[in-house]
Design an enzyme around this catalytic site. Structure first.
Site, PDB file in Angstrom:
ATOM      1  N   THR A  72      59.413  82.813  59.954  1.00 16.63           N
ATOM      2  CA  THR A  72      60.804  82.912  59.513  1.00 16.63           C
ATOM      3  C   THR A  72      61.694  81.926  60.242  1.00 16.63           C
ATOM      4  OG1 THR A  72      60.416  85.267  59.083  1.00 16.63           O
ATOM      5  CG2 THR A  72      62.711  84.546  59.198  1.00 16.63           C
ATOM      6  N   TYR A 160      48.802  86.608  66.063  1.00 12.40           N
ATOM      7  CA  TYR A 160      49.480  86.619  64.763  1.00 12.40           C
ATOM      8  C   TYR A 160      48.431  86.424  63.683  1.00 12.40           C
ATOM      9  CZ  TYR A 160      53.215  85.319  61.393  1.00 12.40           C
ATOM     10  OH  TYR A 160      54.072  85.261  60.328  1.00 12.40           O
ATOM     11  N   LYS A 188      50.710  90.883  65.743  1.00 16.95           N
ATOM     12  CA  LYS A 188      51.587  90.929  64.573  1.00 16.95           C
ATOM     13  C   LYS A 188      50.676  90.866  63.359  1.00 16.95           C
ATOM     14  CE  LYS A 188      55.244  88.681  61.954  1.00 16.95           C
ATOM     15  NZ  LYS A 188      56.133  87.511  61.795  1.00 16.95           N
ATOM     16  N   VAL A 228      57.650  93.573  63.439  1.00 15.23           N
ATOM     17  CA  VAL A 228      58.302  92.273  63.606  1.00 15.23           C
ATOM     18  C   VAL A 228      58.798  91.912  62.211  1.00 15.23           C
ATOM     19  CG1 VAL A 228      58.055  89.850  64.211  1.00 15.23           C
ATOM     20  CG2 VAL A 228      56.819  91.590  65.523  1.00 15.23           C
TER      21      VAL A 228
END
Length: 320
Positions: A72, A160, A188, A228
């Site tokens: 993001t 991630y 995540k 998250v």
């Protein structure tokens, strides 16, 4: 004359009262984390003042911590220098007590280690390390990559797992082995593999975070630490309320809040536009720090921005 109350003696066979269980340790990064956008000026330069204002707002509106320079945050199009500047600026804005997780993952192991060291120097609390993309390493090479990064810096690591973007999974068995490393503390999860996530959560102490907003409650209900979230850039209190309701045992309310949030999650996260684009479009309509996206991304059209704002306002105004 006042007499002292008489207490019945405790029978000899009565069991001793059980000690109160020790409270669970607080997650190292908190529960409610926002994957913060990276604000830019209209000319496309890094907007550090805007980043500080947005970060302060997110924390004051219920975010325990912030993830900077993730997907993001447009990490593919920000430089190493900009990433470090962003960490320093946000740290100055939110103070030392707020966890800041810096995205440092690249397709190059040596580059990733260097980025992790720079994030540590700039004031990050931890690093977010994505699977090396494009090269699609096998699982043994993937594991070695993460171990080298974890060994190379002094910060805790959040893995991630987002195979839809990287082209490679961090398989559950690889996660189990990586969990043995003292610096690998969190995940995540954007794998959309509920079975695999539960397998890892049930066998390790890794702090699992839902990386897809539509799965916040689903993962939290089976043992995740929190989330998250991209959508937290615009409705941080709404998403935190899901966790708070579940924690107090009101699963019906938690479900209701998750379902309400889906009205905004779906158009922001599941259309043909990346979440970065929709988030910046909506933040702009709210007069919050945002700015343009960097190429190859392109901004949302005015009609999309208007529609997102209408959905946002309805959620905030009419949902209890």
């Amino acid at each position: 004359m006042t007499t002292a109350p008489v207490h019945a003696p405790t029978p000899a066979h009565a069991p001793a009262p059980s000690p109160s269980p020790a409270p669970a340790p607080a997650p190292v990064f908190g529960r409610a984390l926002c994957a913060m956008i990276t604000p830019f000026t209209e000319s496309g330069a890094l907007d550090l003042d805007g980043a500080q204002r947005l970060a302060a707002r997110l924390v004051s509106h219920g975010c325990d911590g912030l993830v900077l320079s993730g997907t993001t945050g447009e990490s593919p199009t920000t430089s190493d220098t900009e990433k470090a500047e962003l960490v320093r600026a946000v740290r100055a804005a939110v103070g030392d007590g707020v966890p800041l997780v810096a995205g440092v993952g690249t397709a190059d192991t040596r580059h990733t280690v260097d980025a992790a060291l720079a994030a540590e120097k700039a004031g990050a609390t931890g690093v977010l390390v994505v699977s090396p993309y494009y090269s699609r390493p096998p699982q043994d090479a993937l594991e070695a990559h993460f171990r080298e990064v974890a060994d190379g810096c002094g910060l805790p690591v959040m893995l991630y797992d987002i195979p839809g973007r990287t082209g490679v999974r961090i398989e559950p068995d690889t996660m189990l082995r990586l969990a043995e490393h003292p610096s690998v503390v969190a995940v995540k999860d954007c794998s959309y593999d509920l079975l695999g996530a539960q397998k890892v959560m049930s066998r390790t102490e890794l702090a699992y975070y839902a990386g897809c907003d539509e799965q916040i409650l689903a993962l939290y209900a089976v043992g995740a630490t929190g989330y998250v979230s991209t959508v937290a850039n615009v409705v941080p209190r709404r998403l935190r309320a899901i966790l708070d309701a579940f924690d107090r045992g009101d699963t019906h309310e938690a479900t209701r809040l998750q379902h309400q949030a889906l009205h905004l999650i779906e158009p922001m996260m599941t259309t043909n536009l990346p979440g970065t684009v929709t988030t910046k479009a909506l933040l702009t309509t709210l007069s919050l720090p945002s700015g343009p996206v960097r190429p190859p991304l392109r901004p949302a059209d005015p009609e999309t921005a208007t529609a997102l704002r209408a959905i946002h306002d309805h959620l905030v105004t009419h949902s209890g």
